[in-house]
Motif scaffolding. Structure first.
Motif, mmCIF file in Angstrom:
data_model
loop_
_atom_site.group_PDB
_atom_site.id
_atom_site.type_symbol
_atom_site.label_atom_id
_atom_site.label_comp_id
_atom_site.label_asym_id
_atom_site.label_seq_id
_atom_site.Cartn_x
_atom_site.Cartn_y
_atom_site.Cartn_z
ATOM 1 N N ASP A 206 0.806 -1.216 0.000
ATOM 2 C CA ASP A 206 0.000 0.000 0.000
ATOM 3 C C ASP A 206 0.840 1.268 0.000
ATOM 4 O O ASP A 206 0.297 2.380 -0.058
ATOM 5 C CB ASP A 206 -0.968 0.009 1.185
ATOM 6 C CG ASP A 206 -0.272 -0.036 2.538
ATOM 7 O OD1 ASP A 206 0.916 -0.426 2.596
ATOM 8 O OD2 ASP A 206 -0.920 0.313 3.537
ATOM 9 N N ARG A 237 -2.591 -5.075 -7.580
ATOM 10 C CA ARG A 237 -3.746 -4.175 -7.648
ATOM 11 C C ARG A 237 -3.455 -2.888 -6.867
ATOM 12 O O ARG A 237 -3.784 -1.783 -7.322
ATOM 13 C CB ARG A 237 -4.982 -4.869 -7.079
ATOM 14 C CG ARG A 237 -6.215 -3.985 -6.972
ATOM 15 C CD ARG A 237 -6.880 -3.774 -8.302
ATOM 16 N NE ARG A 237 -7.937 -2.757 -8.219
ATOM 17 C CZ ARG A 237 -8.921 -2.629 -9.090
ATOM 18 N NH1 ARG A 237 -9.003 -3.447 -10.124
ATOM 19 N NH2 ARG A 237 -9.828 -1.675 -8.958
ATOM 20 N N LEU A 238 -2.807 -3.010 -5.711
ATOM 21 C CA LEU A 238 -2.451 -1.821 -4.937
ATOM 22 C C LEU A 238 -1.384 -1.002 -5.651
ATOM 23 O O LEU A 238 -1.516 0.218 -5.811
ATOM 24 C CB LEU A 238 -1.943 -2.240 -3.553
ATOM 25 C CG LEU A 238 -2.994 -2.765 -2.573
ATOM 26 C CD1 LEU A 238 -2.311 -3.443 -1.381
ATOM 27 C CD2 LEU A 238 -3.896 -1.638 -2.082
ATOM 28 N N TRP A 241 -2.666 0.335 -9.270
ATOM 29 C CA TRP A 241 -3.946 1.002 -9.467
ATOM 30 C C TRP A 241 -4.460 1.747 -8.228
ATOM 31 O O TRP A 241 -4.609 2.966 -8.223
ATOM 32 C CB TRP A 241 -4.979 -0.034 -9.923
ATOM 33 C CG TRP A 241 -6.237 0.529 -10.498
ATOM 34 C CD1 TRP A 241 -7.488 0.498 -9.934
ATOM 35 C CD2 TRP A 241 -6.410 1.204 -11.751
ATOM 36 N NE1 TRP A 241 -8.420 1.087 -10.755
ATOM 37 C CE2 TRP A 241 -7.775 1.529 -11.885
ATOM 38 C CE3 TRP A 241 -5.538 1.555 -12.781
ATOM 39 C CZ2 TRP A 241 -8.285 2.199 -13.009
ATOM 40 C CZ3 TRP A 241 -6.034 2.215 -13.895
ATOM 41 C CH2 TRP A 241 -7.398 2.530 -14.001
ATOM 42 N N ASP A 242 -4.694 1.001 -7.148
ATOM 43 C CA ASP A 242 -5.379 1.586 -6.002
ATOM 44 C C ASP A 242 -4.587 2.710 -5.347
ATOM 45 O O ASP A 242 -5.143 3.765 -5.012
ATOM 46 C CB ASP A 242 -5.674 0.514 -4.952
ATOM 47 C CG ASP A 242 -6.734 -0.484 -5.411
ATOM 48 O OD1 ASP A 242 -7.267 -0.318 -6.529
ATOM 49 O OD2 ASP A 242 -7.022 -1.429 -4.651
ATOM 50 N N ASN A 243 -3.279 2.506 -5.143
ATOM 51 C CA ASN A 243 -2.473 3.528 -4.463
ATOM 52 C C ASN A 243 -2.420 4.823 -5.263
ATOM 53 O O ASN A 243 -2.474 5.915 -4.694
ATOM 54 C CB ASN A 243 -1.053 3.018 -4.219
ATOM 55 C CG ASN A 243 -1.012 1.825 -3.292
ATOM 56 O OD1 ASN A 243 -1.941 1.598 -2.522
ATOM 57 N ND2 ASN A 243 0.061 1.051 -3.368
ATOM 58 N N HIS A 245 -4.651 6.016 -7.298
ATOM 59 C CA HIS A 245 -5.919 6.730 -7.205
ATOM 60 C C HIS A 245 -6.087 7.393 -5.838
ATOM 61 O O HIS A 245 -6.668 8.481 -5.743
ATOM 62 C CB HIS A 245 -7.078 5.785 -7.519
ATOM 63 C CG HIS A 245 -7.180 5.468 -8.974
ATOM 64 N ND1 HIS A 245 -6.464 4.442 -9.557
ATOM 65 C CD2 HIS A 245 -7.868 6.078 -9.984
ATOM 66 C CE1 HIS A 245 -6.727 4.414 -10.851
ATOM 67 N NE2 HIS A 245 -7.565 5.396 -11.137
ATOM 68 N N ARG A 246 -5.557 6.765 -4.816
ATOM 69 C CA ARG A 246 -5.563 7.414 -3.494
ATOM 70 C C ARG A 246 -4.723 8.681 -3.520
ATOM 71 O O ARG A 246 -5.119 9.721 -2.979
ATOM 72 C CB ARG A 246 -5.046 6.426 -2.442
ATOM 73 C CG ARG A 246 -4.837 7.018 -1.058
ATOM 74 C CD ARG A 246 -4.751 5.912 -0.021
ATOM 75 N NE ARG A 246 -3.779 4.890 -0.378
ATOM 76 C CZ ARG A 246 -2.498 4.930 -0.029
ATOM 77 N NH1 ARG A 246 -2.026 5.939 0.663
ATOM 78 N NH2 ARG A 246 -1.689 3.937 -0.365
ATOM 79 N N LYS A 252 -11.498 4.632 -6.238
ATOM 80 C CA LYS A 252 -11.012 3.570 -7.115
ATOM 81 C C LYS A 252 -12.114 3.138 -8.075
ATOM 82 O O LYS A 252 -13.201 2.780 -7.641
ATOM 83 C CB LYS A 252 -10.539 2.378 -6.285
ATOM 84 C CG LYS A 252 -9.345 2.666 -5.388
ATOM 85 C CD LYS A 252 -9.013 1.484 -4.507
ATOM 86 C CE LYS A 252 -10.101 1.258 -3.468
ATOM 87 N NZ LYS A 252 -9.723 0.208 -2.486
#
Length: 253
Positions: A206, A237-238, A241-243, A245-246, A252
């Motif tokens: 993360d 995925r983290l 992509w996810d990190n 977007h954070r 997300k």
């Protein structure tokens, strides 16, 4: 594991005719869904290489107008970051910050220490706009990872991204320095596979983001790095992509 979706958190727009089309074509070729884009060509690469070793700086303004224009009309696929010139008043960034999604600061190019008043003023503007701050560190007093840590502690509400896996190809020391700083993430372009693997283990997935430094590095090379170390689907995925977007302040997809 390099399955989609993927957001490349660090690409540059080359100062050449057709650069936007080539960038978008590279995204398609490599299966990249989105990219953060910063200005390229602010400094000649031969001079940059010299400055990395010998020191020095330029006061050239990055072409942020070209970045903003290139990202327009892509429905968010290309995300513009503002490449700041600390030799200019921070009002230059403040006046345009609403059109960008983040900030880059590079002592490697502009030569100003990370704790200089001009840099802290820029970060203050980034904080007010909810921008994350991408930083390129150097093996030089005032511009090192330890200096980034000090800066991040002054701005705990700002998310910082340490670019290029730290300094050099094998910067395990950078991982140690930022380990206890939750608002510093690591972008992995350039570093050896052993550093990417250690970052996932020591920082956690993360706090790691995928980036390529295109066009200086082809994204396929950086994708292969994560494939080689056996990144799990949940980790990828983290990271991919996810990190990102954070950091962009987005939900997300």
């Amino acid at each position: 594991m390099t399955a989609r979706p993927i957001l490349d958190f660090h690409m540059r727009l080359a100062p050449r005719v057709g650069a936007r089309a080539r960038l978008l074509s590279t995204l398609d070729e490599c299966g990249l869904d989105r990219a953060v884009v910063c200005a390229g060509g602010t400094i000649d690469l031969d001079r940059l290489s010299c400055q990395l070793i010998e020191g020095g700086h330029v006061e050239t303004d990055p072409d942020n107008d070209a970045v903003l224009a290139a990202c327009g009309g892509t429905d968010g696929r290309l995300v513009p970051f503002y490449f700041a010139n600390p030799h200019r008043a921070c009002d230059v960034y403040r006046d345009r910050a609403a059109g960008f999604r983040g900030l880059e600061i590079s002592p490697a190019v502009h030569g100003i220490d990370l704790l200089d008043q001009s840099v802290t003023a820029l970060v203050g503007v980034a904080e007010s706009f909810g921008h994350s701050v991408y930083v390129v560190c150097l093996a030089r007093q005032g511009a090192g990872v330890a200096d980034l840590v000090t800066l991040a502690r002054r701005f705990p509400a700002v998310n910082f991204v340490l670019g290029h896996s730290g300094i050099g190809n094998i910067d395990f020391y950078a991982l140690a320095l930022i380990a206890d700083e939750p608002n510093i993430l690591l972008e992995t372009s350039g570093g050896y596979t052993c550093v990417a693997e250690a970052a996932l283990r020591r920082l956690g997935a993360d706090r790691v983001v995928f980036g390529s430094e295109y066009p200086l590095q082809h994204p396929a090379v950086e994708l292969a790095k994560f494939q080689a170390i056996g990144t799990t689907p949940d980790q990828w995925r983290l990271v991919a992509w996810d990190n990102a977007h954070r950091l962009l302040g987005e939900e997300k997809p």
